[in-house]
Design an enzyme around this catalytic site. Sequence first.
Site, PDB file in Angstrom:
ATOM      1  N   HIS A   1      -5.864   2.495   1.593  1.00  0.00           N
ATOM      2  CA  HIS A   1      -5.024   3.772   2.245  1.00  0.00           C
ATOM      3  C   HIS A   1      -5.771   4.703   3.468  1.00  0.00           C
ATOM      4  CE1 HIS A   1      -3.323   3.140  -1.574  1.00  0.00           C
ATOM      5  NE2 HIS A   1      -4.014   3.871  -2.503  1.00  0.00           N
TER       6      HIS A   1
ATOM      7  N   ASP B   1       0.777  -1.258  -0.235  1.00  0.00           N
ATOM      8  CA  ASP B   1       0.111   0.139   0.000  1.00  0.00           C
ATOM      9  C   ASP B   1       0.856   1.270   0.143  1.00  0.00           C
ATOM     10  OD1 ASP B   1      -1.795   1.966   0.507  1.00  0.00           O
ATOM     11  OD2 ASP B   1      -2.753   1.155   1.793  1.00  0.00           O
ATOM     12  N   HIS B   2       1.056   2.032  -1.179  1.00  0.00           N
ATOM     13  CA  HIS B   2       2.068   2.970  -1.307  1.00  0.00           C
ATOM     14  C   HIS B   2       1.955   4.000  -0.377  1.00  0.00           C
ATOM     15  CE1 HIS B   2      -0.816   4.686  -4.169  1.00  0.00           C
ATOM     16  NE2 HIS B   2      -0.164   5.590  -3.600  1.00  0.00           N
TER      17      HIS B   2
END
Lengths: 353, 527
Positions: free
Chosen positions: B277, B214-215
């Site tokens: 996110h 999950d960047h």
Amino acid sequence: MSNPSSFPTLGTGIPVAVGQIDRELKKLWEQSGTVASRASLINLAIYCEGKEAMERATQVIGKITEDHACRAILICAEPGKPESNVEAWISAHCHMSRAGAKQVCCEQITFLLEGPSRNLIPNIVFSHLDSDLPLYLWWQGEFPDPIDSQLWNWVDRLIYDSRDWTDRGRQLRLLRDSLAEAQGRIILCDLNWTRGLYFRQAISACFDNPGHLPFLDQIDEITIAHAPGYRCTAQLIVGWLASRLNWKGPEGSQNEIVFTAGNGRRATIRFVERTGAPISEARIKADGATFLFTREEGSEFLHAAFTFPDGRHIESLLPAGRDGSAELVNEELVRGGRNLVYLKAVSVVERLF
Amino acid sequence: MPFANEFLTFLAALNTPDRIQTNPLREGLAARPLPEPCTVVIFGASGDLTFRKLIPALYNIAADGELPAGLTVVGFARRPKTDESFREELETAARKFSRQTVQDEVWNSFEQNIFYHQSEFGDADGFRRLAERLDQIDAERPTRGNRLFYLAVAPDQFGLILEQLKAVGLNKAKPGSWARVVVEKPFGVDLPTAEALNAEVSATFEEKDTYRIDHFLGKETAQNIMVLRFANAIFEPLWNHRYIDNVQITASEPLGVEGRGPYYESSGALRDMVQNHLLQLLCLVAMEPPTDLAADSVRDEKVKVIRSLRPLVGEDVATHVVRGQYSAGAINGKNVVGYREEDRVSPTSMTETYVAMKILIDNWRWEGVPFYVRVGKRLPKAGTEIAITFKRAPAVLFNNVIGEPSENVLVIRIQPDEGVSLRMQCKIPGPALRIEPVKMDFHYGTSFGKASPEAYERLLLDAMAGDATLFARRDEVEGAWRFIDPIEEAWHGKGPQPGLAFYPAGSWGPKEADELLAQDGHTWRRL
């Protein structure tokens, strides 16, 4: 570097009375309105001698502030002048912020101390610190004997370049005494140690590979090529290797020394003076393998080439950093923590200094 | 006493243990787990992610000198290419998308480590050849037999690739080596698909070798949340229901679907942003202090938060969640079409481009504190932030002063203009007692000249180093879907469905979202 129109450009800046500095700085910021933000994370005090050094230091501060917001206090002494005299200037270094359109500016307060006025330094520093921020003191040249303990006790990091010292033994003794007085609170930042950082990183990275690690116990020979005047930089790299590997010694002196490893193996170290980059080559031979690190003059890269007894050959390119004073200081400022590894390296090669 | 002895005495006095590391030369040079030499196999090597993110990130790591010597990249994709043509394409992409200017010298060195392997994802022979090639690489290069398989492909390809990897034994590391898999989001589209996906992955790789990216978690400011909370003594004592009134987490963007209509039609804002996110950010804000910074210690605490989320089921969805969709409006002075007029979007689409929700966490610390989460496209400004609004100070002293005292608000800006600000009350200078809010503002960009590394740089380094702290664990992902699925069910299931609220592009969302907060006496923060 650019400045909002209301800010003094450099040279030294706007001359101000020493007692009016805070007021003048405040005026300076009021004039800037909303076009600039003042930023400061540290107090960076710089001591130098002579007006040429003062101009050089101002340029270096400009570069440092691009990466490290600070209040710079530049103290330039001219001890040879017969009369005591103190002059001061204020100025700002501004650059565009990464965040947006606003300029980020850092203050510089410059003092010129003529004649026998070195005793004024602690007061000058104390009275112009940006409160609650750490004090980093960059002392250019030799330390005075004795170092002023009053000032010393306020310093969080002491920056110096041991390459500039003419009598390293005496300077190290002064450092030792002052460290004892400060009870180890000060962090030492030797730019000469920083100068070898990328070579140390490259050498270390090569042995991160578990397959290469056994060669560390089998080192027979190390050759370090350095430019004239950089023998002490090369010695620090050797001191680092020897201290990390718990080698005993050294024996010998000058161009060739020998250390003995815990397993009894003897490692011969050769220093070769060669025109070029401050450190242009480090060659490590171990049990038939060669680990070679080279840097061309002016290059920002290190070339690493490893050759193994079974014929395997590996090459890679690594960053080499830059050699300017500002770049060296910037490198130091991004690194935190006590430099224990440095102190151990110094202790190994002190005799060679 | 000789100087050396003095120094050693001094060192001992510092009482700092001299850590012994595997590589004794590392002491003092790195303060993070070191990436290990390996071969990175990228499935989907012709895709956007490889060109825009992965290769630029690896290049930047190389330029910073942090890439382990001998690191090798093998691109795996269907299209026929040679190593040379693949390298040329990647160079063009790196020059376009890299954070740092690409320097010829660095690129020329870096590209020597890149190879291309052409195969279909379902081609057993292609994988057999891949295995042979990796063995050959291991024999010729110092990769130590370590392999990082990066699935930069659509989730429906995961199973196929994993099956083939397993069939040729590439999922198992050789003794003394490791084999890891990096999985890109989305991790399923609901709980059953996430479980199925996780089952596929876990049938091939162990959980400890699985890295779900999950960047958002790789962003510098997201990492700073833990530092802000746990390294500053002033915040943690106040970080609970006694002192915090509400928390708002916002992710807004002016962009529309930008040609990704079909993807967005099947996803929507809730699945695309909230499930991963924003719930990750919520966990970082709400979690208890971990016992240490080990990956599982941190992730254990995040999972506890997810388990404590009060489920939104049935009618709760209508009262706690607003779904919206943008209609025609204006962004940055230009007229833009509504979502239903976008390319390859159904004219009767019910897909949400905006979500606002009130989340409650049923644990001791957060009892009664609403977490308001909103995310939307075609909003006026781009920004992701977390705003912690504290309860008002007792107004006894200042009841009759001019200007109403407002709350203290601590804002953590994730992007852009990363930073932290704190709003507090201040007396306006003058003889009268007038109070106004003022803002203390810290900007990363102002205080630190050096740009932060891209999230993918950090995450790739961590995966190579075996540090899973910033990657989502299976139970986190499934727990998040367990919370999200009933909302999707209420919106798209058979029962009566809550309406879709429309908002003009360029506004701050539908009025229903304002009303969601108004019923609690709150308003959305102005970005």
